[in-house]
Design a protein around this motif. Sequence first.
Motif, PDB file in Angstrom:
ATOM      1  N   THR A   1       0.819  -1.224   0.000  1.00 38.41           N
ATOM      2  CA  THR A   1       0.000   0.000   0.000  1.00 38.41           C
ATOM      3  C   THR A   1       0.851   1.272   0.000  1.00 38.41           C
ATOM      4  OG1 THR A   1      -1.772  -1.135   1.116  1.00 38.41           O
ATOM      5  CG2 THR A   1      -1.781   1.254   1.291  1.00 38.41           C
ATOM      6  N   THR A   2       1.965   1.268   0.739  1.00 42.58           N
ATOM      7  CA  THR A   2       2.779   2.491   0.789  1.00 42.58           C
ATOM      8  C   THR A   2       3.285   2.836  -0.616  1.00 42.58           C
ATOM      9  OG1 THR A   2       3.386   1.901   3.035  1.00 42.58           O
ATOM     10  CG2 THR A   2       4.695   3.625   1.992  1.00 42.58           C
ATOM     11  N   ASN A   3       3.699   1.826  -1.363  1.00 42.94           N
ATOM     12  CA  ASN A   3       4.141   2.086  -2.754  1.00 42.94           C
ATOM     13  C   ASN A   3       2.981   2.629  -3.583  1.00 42.94           C
ATOM     14  OD1 ASN A   3       6.456   0.939  -1.857  1.00 42.94           O
ATOM     15  ND2 ASN A   3       6.410  -0.825  -3.205  1.00 42.94           N
ATOM     16  N   GLY A  43      10.552   7.462   8.022  1.00 42.33           N
ATOM     17  CA  GLY A  43      11.419   6.843   7.003  1.00 42.33           C
ATOM     18  C   GLY A  43      10.831   5.510   6.567  1.00 42.33           C
ATOM     19  N   ARG A  44      11.017   5.176   5.280  1.00 39.71           N
ATOM     20  CA  ARG A  44      10.454   3.926   4.752  1.00 39.71           C
ATOM     21  C   ARG A  44      10.887   2.747   5.617  1.00 39.71           C
ATOM     22  NH1 ARG A  44       7.933   2.992  -0.270  1.00 39.71           N
ATOM     23  NH2 ARG A  44       7.323   1.155   0.904  1.00 39.71           N
ATOM     24  N   GLU A  45      10.004   1.811   5.762  1.00 34.41           N
ATOM     25  CA  GLU A  45      10.254   0.605   6.569  1.00 34.41           C
ATOM     26  C   GLU A  45      10.378   0.938   8.060  1.00 34.41           C
ATOM     27  OE1 GLU A  45      10.277  -2.529   5.302  1.00 34.41           O
ATOM     28  OE2 GLU A  45       9.912  -1.709   3.308  1.00 34.41           O
ATOM     29  N   GLY A  46       9.807   2.087   8.458  1.00 33.79           N
ATOM     30  CA  GLY A  46      10.031   2.579   9.821  1.00 33.79           C
ATOM     31  C   GLY A  46       9.205   1.922  10.916  1.00 33.79           C
ATOM     32  N   SER A  47       8.359   0.974  10.571  1.00 31.45           N
ATOM     33  CA  SER A  47       7.492   0.395  11.621  1.00 31.45           C
ATOM     34  C   SER A  47       8.271  -0.407  12.667  1.00 31.45           C
ATOM     35  CB  SER A  47       6.431  -0.519  11.010  1.00 31.45           C
ATOM     36  OG  SER A  47       5.611   0.219  10.171  1.00 31.45           O
ATOM     37  N   ASP A  48       9.369  -1.029  12.263  1.00 33.33           N
ATOM     38  CA  ASP A  48      10.200  -1.736  13.255  1.00 33.33           C
ATOM     39  C   ASP A  48      10.683  -0.732  14.311  1.00 33.33           C
ATOM     40  OD1 ASP A  48      10.027  -3.841  11.481  1.00 33.33           O
ATOM     41  OD2 ASP A  48      12.173  -3.994  11.078  1.00 33.33           O
TER      42      ASP A  48
END
Length: 418
Positions: free
Chosen positions: A42-44, A196-201
């Motif tokens: 979805t982000t893409n 930042g992208r992939e920031g959920s971790d």
Amino acid sequence: MRVFKFGGASIKDAEGIKNVYDVLQKVGYDDVLLVVSAMGKTTNALETVIKDYFEKSSALKASVQEVKKYHNQILLDLFDSECPAVFEDVNKKFLELDYFLEHNKSTNYNFVYDQVVSYGELISTTILAHFMNYKNIPTTWVDVRNLIKTNTNYRDAEVDWALTQENISKNIQRNQLNITQGFLGSDPNNFTTTLGREGSDYTAAIFAYCLNAQSVTIWKDVPGVMNADPRYFENAQLLNQISYREAIELAFYGATVIHPKTLQPLQKKEIPLYVKSFINPLLKGTSVSKGNTLEPYLPCYIVKRDQLLISLSSIDFSFIMEEHISEIFSLFHQFKLKVNLIQNSAISFSVCVEDKFDNFKEVNAILSKKFKVDYTEKVTLYTIRHFNDTAAQMVEEGKKVLLKQLSKETMQIIISEN
Ligand code: ADP
Ligand code: ASP
Ligand code: MG
């Protein structure tokens, strides 16, 4: 309290959402905070919406529609027409997004990006929270933007730890299941920001730090952290245990399985990080914690594709000195080129960079005034931690090596793909 993070791959369709429920049944959900990413890609898809919006493209309507259709299908698969409240709540979010796209006056790309892209997480958590309630697991939906406060550096916002700590301590209820959004925060004026992208971790780590959590578990489509990305290395093996230090190194060199910012807050409080399979949740997976560097001790391979190898030499064959290097670096910083490797010789200076924001053309124009610039596009950077001869041979075999660099623990090799 335990913090669980579910990424996009784990909730890419209705089956994924049902699987989250199954995982919680198996591992327990009392006193748990779920940090959740946007569904699938979805982000893409929302990035395409933003691009179409700024280009005033006629494709905008269709790109928004695609995001809506994808989520509506998941809603139908999960709830049929039962639970009208979830359809209403998701629709409300879509109306907000439409309203923003129609009325926004800001021309600041990064600001608009964060306002739009955030709907991925706002909607995924809305669907997941409703599904848990529907399955009789009482769940509290938490708007992370009221808790994680940041500066206004949109798309890569920095956390205001003091305010965030205060908000989280005051507002997160223990002994229940909480669901919140990864990746998002808000600025001092309460506008949405992203980390930042992939920031959920990273979000999961922020909460764990502020809550003094017992552990963080990130649920993945792989058995845990392996000694290579199993998509590219057939014989990748599971690592049972990694020290914080080693995990930071692996993430720094680009092992995408853990976001690099995630580890420091956890290390500070010695909160263990478990990386586990959402397909086999009872398997042990990988534990990142205080202890052995790496168990089993194996060479670890990290691949970064689509890199740019730039070689600079002075036009008059004079040496490249510190002042030049500092000038070159400040230019890279200004244009957000990320430097992944540096090699210096008397008259030339080579760097391997990642040009995420397509700025190299401009940088090249500036550099070419002072230096002779040679560059090779689309090179691949291999990093081998704890390398040995066999490992190096395996990477180099049959390939054109452009550059190689060694330190005690790490070998880096740049390979031309042409
Ligand atoms: P998420 O849905 O949580 O964002 P990602 O797709 O970012 O998940 O991360 C999982 C993927 O990371 C795996 O599918 C795998 O291909 C990749 N990966 C890269 N390096 C490694 C590694 N060393 N060990 C395991 N998986 C890895
Ligand atoms: N949804 C965001 C992204 O795709 C954040 C994340 O998944 O961690 O980058
Ligand atoms: Mg990810």
